[in-house]
Design a protein around this motif. Sequence first.
Motif, PDB file in Angstrom:
ATOM      1  N   ARG A  60       0.842  -1.212   0.000  1.00  0.00           N
ATOM      2  CA  ARG A  60       0.000   0.000   0.000  1.00  0.00           C
ATOM      3  C   ARG A  60       0.872   1.255   0.000  1.00  0.00           C
ATOM      4  O   ARG A  60       0.589   2.217  -0.714  1.00  0.00           O
ATOM      5  CB  ARG A  60      -0.932  -0.018   1.213  1.00  0.00           C
ATOM      6  N   ALA A  61       1.944   1.244   0.770  1.00  0.00           N
ATOM      7  CA  ALA A  61       2.822   2.400   0.872  1.00  0.00           C
ATOM      8  C   ALA A  61       3.709   2.580  -0.365  1.00  0.00           C
ATOM      9  O   ALA A  61       4.199   3.690  -0.605  1.00  0.00           O
ATOM     10  CB  ALA A  61       3.701   2.273   2.115  1.00  0.00           C
ATOM     11  N   ASN A  62       3.899   1.533  -1.158  1.00  0.00           N
ATOM     12  CA  ASN A  62       4.866   1.588  -2.260  1.00  0.00           C
ATOM     13  C   ASN A  62       4.289   1.375  -3.649  1.00  0.00           C
ATOM     14  O   ASN A  62       4.983   1.612  -4.641  1.00  0.00           O
ATOM     15  CB  ASN A  62       5.976   0.562  -2.012  1.00  0.00           C
ATOM     16  N   VAL A  63       3.065   0.934  -3.753  1.00  0.00           N
ATOM     17  CA  VAL A  63       2.520   0.537  -5.050  1.00  0.00           C
ATOM     18  C   VAL A  63       2.390   1.720  -6.025  1.00  0.00           C
ATOM     19  O   VAL A  63       2.375   1.517  -7.239  1.00  0.00           O
ATOM     20  CB  VAL A  63       1.172  -0.220  -4.876  1.00  0.00           C
ATOM     21  N   HIS A  64       2.352   2.932  -5.528  1.00  0.00           N
ATOM     22  CA  HIS A  64       2.231   4.092  -6.413  1.00  0.00           C
ATOM     23  C   HIS A  64       3.569   4.794  -6.654  1.00  0.00           C
ATOM     24  O   HIS A  64       3.606   5.850  -7.273  1.00  0.00           O
ATOM     25  CB  HIS A  64       1.170   5.051  -5.865  1.00  0.00           C
ATOM     26  N   ASN A  65       4.660   4.198  -6.189  1.00  0.00           N
ATOM     27  CA  ASN A  65       5.994   4.733  -6.437  1.00  0.00           C
ATOM     28  C   ASN A  65       6.285   4.586  -7.932  1.00  0.00           C
ATOM     29  O   ASN A  65       6.271   3.464  -8.462  1.00  0.00           O
ATOM     30  CB  ASN A  65       7.019   3.951  -5.601  1.00  0.00           C
ATOM     31  N   PRO A  66       6.544   5.682  -8.659  1.00  0.00           N
ATOM     32  CA  PRO A  66       6.732   5.577 -10.112  1.00  0.00           C
ATOM     33  C   PRO A  66       7.960   4.763 -10.534  1.00  0.00           C
ATOM     34  O   PRO A  66       8.035   4.317 -11.675  1.00  0.00           O
ATOM     35  CB  PRO A  66       6.862   7.039 -10.565  1.00  0.00           C
ATOM     36  N   LYS A  67       8.890   4.541  -9.624  1.00  0.00           N
ATOM     37  CA  LYS A  67      10.073   3.729  -9.938  1.00  0.00           C
ATOM     38  C   LYS A  67       9.763   2.236  -9.866  1.00  0.00           C
ATOM     39  O   LYS A  67      10.488   1.420 -10.420  1.00  0.00           O
ATOM     40  CB  LYS A  67      11.195   4.086  -8.946  1.00  0.00           C
ATOM     41  N   TYR A  68       8.667   1.884  -9.177  1.00  0.00           N
ATOM     42  CA  TYR A  68       8.321   0.487  -8.929  1.00  0.00           C
ATOM     43  C   TYR A  68       7.259   0.006  -9.916  1.00  0.00           C
ATOM     44  O   TYR A  68       6.295   0.719 -10.201  1.00  0.00           O
ATOM     45  CB  TYR A  68       7.787   0.309  -7.509  1.00  0.00           C
ATOM     46  N   HIS A  69       7.434  -1.227 -10.389  1.00  0.00           N
ATOM     47  CA  HIS A  69       6.500  -1.863 -11.321  1.00  0.00           C
ATOM     48  C   HIS A  69       6.146  -3.231 -10.751  1.00  0.00           C
ATOM     49  O   HIS A  69       7.037  -4.008 -10.407  1.00  0.00           O
ATOM     50  CB  HIS A  69       7.142  -1.993 -12.697  1.00  0.00           C
ATOM     51  N   PHE A  70       4.858  -3.517 -10.672  1.00  0.00           N
ATOM     52  CA  PHE A  70       4.371  -4.719  -9.990  1.00  0.00           C
ATOM     53  C   PHE A  70       3.665  -5.646 -10.973  1.00  0.00           C
ATOM     54  O   PHE A  70       2.765  -5.231 -11.695  1.00  0.00           O
ATOM     55  CB  PHE A  70       3.394  -4.331  -8.874  1.00  0.00           C
ATOM     56  N   LEU A  71       4.071  -6.918 -10.959  1.00  0.00           N
ATOM     57  CA  LEU A  71       3.417  -7.929 -11.787  1.00  0.00           C
ATOM     58  C   LEU A  71       2.615  -8.869 -10.905  1.00  0.00           C
ATOM     59  O   LEU A  71       2.967  -9.126  -9.753  1.00  0.00           O
ATOM     60  CB  LEU A  71       4.468  -8.729 -12.577  1.00  0.00           C
ATOM     61  N   TRP A  72       1.542  -9.379 -11.485  1.00  0.00           N
ATOM     62  CA  TRP A  72       0.731 -10.366 -10.785  1.00  0.00           C
ATOM     63  C   TRP A  72       1.499 -11.670 -10.648  1.00  0.00           C
ATOM     64  O   TRP A  72       2.090 -12.147 -11.612  1.00  0.00           O
ATOM     65  CB  TRP A  72      -0.539 -10.686 -11.573  1.00  0.00           C
ATOM     66  N   GLY A  73       1.438 -12.251  -9.475  1.00  0.00           N
ATOM     67  CA  GLY A  73       1.844 -13.629  -9.251  1.00  0.00           C
ATOM     68  C   GLY A  73       0.588 -14.391  -8.840  1.00  0.00           C
ATOM     69  O   GLY A  73      -0.415 -13.792  -8.437  1.00  0.00           O
ATOM     70  N   ASN A  74       0.632 -15.690  -8.917  1.00  0.00           N
ATOM     71  CA  ASN A  74      -0.550 -16.469  -8.549  1.00  0.00           C
ATOM     72  C   ASN A  74      -0.919 -16.295  -7.078  1.00  0.00           C
ATOM     73  O   ASN A  74      -2.076 -16.455  -6.708  1.00  0.00           O
ATOM     74  CB  ASN A  74      -0.376 -17.954  -8.905  1.00  0.00           C
ATOM     75  N   HIS A  75       0.049 -15.926  -6.240  1.00  0.00           N
ATOM     76  CA  HIS A  75      -0.247 -15.726  -4.820  1.00  0.00           C
ATOM     77  C   HIS A  75      -0.696 -14.299  -4.512  1.00  0.00           C
ATOM     78  O   HIS A  75      -0.896 -13.954  -3.350  1.00  0.00           O
ATOM     79  CB  HIS A  75       0.964 -16.118  -3.961  1.00  0.00           C
ATOM     80  N   ASP A  76      -0.845 -13.469  -5.548  1.00  0.00           N
ATOM     81  CA  ASP A  76      -1.397 -12.125  -5.410  1.00  0.00           C
ATOM     82  C   ASP A  76      -2.767 -12.040  -6.069  1.00  0.00           C
ATOM     83  O   ASP A  76      -3.718 -11.511  -5.494  1.00  0.00           O
ATOM     84  CB  ASP A  76      -0.490 -11.080  -6.074  1.00  0.00           C
ATOM     85  N   ILE A  77      -2.843 -12.572  -7.276  1.00  0.00           N
ATOM     86  CA  ILE A  77      -4.060 -12.413  -8.073  1.00  0.00           C
ATOM     87  C   ILE A  77      -5.271 -13.064  -7.401  1.00  0.00           C
ATOM     88  O   ILE A  77      -6.385 -12.603  -7.542  1.00  0.00           O
ATOM     89  CB  ILE A  77      -3.838 -12.931  -9.519  1.00  0.00           C
ATOM     90  N   GLN A  78      -5.021 -14.088  -6.610  1.00  0.00           N
ATOM     91  CA  GLN A  78      -6.132 -14.750  -5.911  1.00  0.00           C
ATOM     92  C   GLN A  78      -6.754 -13.829  -4.862  1.00  0.00           C
ATOM     93  O   GLN A  78      -7.911 -14.015  -4.474  1.00  0.00           O
ATOM     94  CB  GLN A  78      -5.664 -16.051  -5.275  1.00  0.00           C
ATOM     95  N   TYR A  79      -6.005 -12.846  -4.390  1.00  0.00           N
ATOM     96  CA  TYR A  79      -6.535 -11.873  -3.426  1.00  0.00           C
ATOM     97  C   TYR A  79      -7.063 -10.627  -4.137  1.00  0.00           C
ATOM     98  O   TYR A  79      -8.027 -10.021  -3.694  1.00  0.00           O
ATOM     99  CB  TYR A  79      -5.462 -11.497  -2.398  1.00  0.00           C
TER     100      TYR A  79
END
Length: 182
Positions: free
Chosen positions: A60-79
Amino acid sequence: MLHCPLPCLVVPDVHEKLAKLKKILVEHESRAESVCFLGDFFDNWDSPIEETIQMAQWLRANVHNPKYHFLWGNHDIQYGYREIDALKCSGYTWQKMCAINAVLEKMDWERFGFFAKAGDYLLSHAGLHPSFLREMDGASDEVLDRLEREATQDLDRRRMNPLVGAGRSRGGHQVLVYRDWE
């Protein structure tokens, strides 16, 4: 599709090992123009729920950091797409789902993608089977954007998409999506 400027620090499966993640970032992030996380932030099977919550808070604190890019993993997408039972995999619990989604909002999950390009490299959580690309004439940005858009639209409509399904060798029902390299 996400685009990660080079040099790019690539961080694979975290599985709630937040101290290790922070150490990696302290030691290596300053040398990178971008950081691409390959997914699987959650489901360190034996960890207490407090570690799950801490991981969600870090996201939550880092997901909008423009330097960071997040990909779905199977242990994320289920949530992130909790209404689709076919996405649930090992490690999932109702308690974790409630705890994670008490912290992360829809706008946070929307920052996750399926692919990222870092220079000439295609990054994803578990690879991309060639059958997705053969019928579409290769892995151009346009093709990858279309695959990602179609998968997101299906999931938003609470429908499975072959791009996110596990293959039979991994306990799923798809012909093949995840591939174990030997």
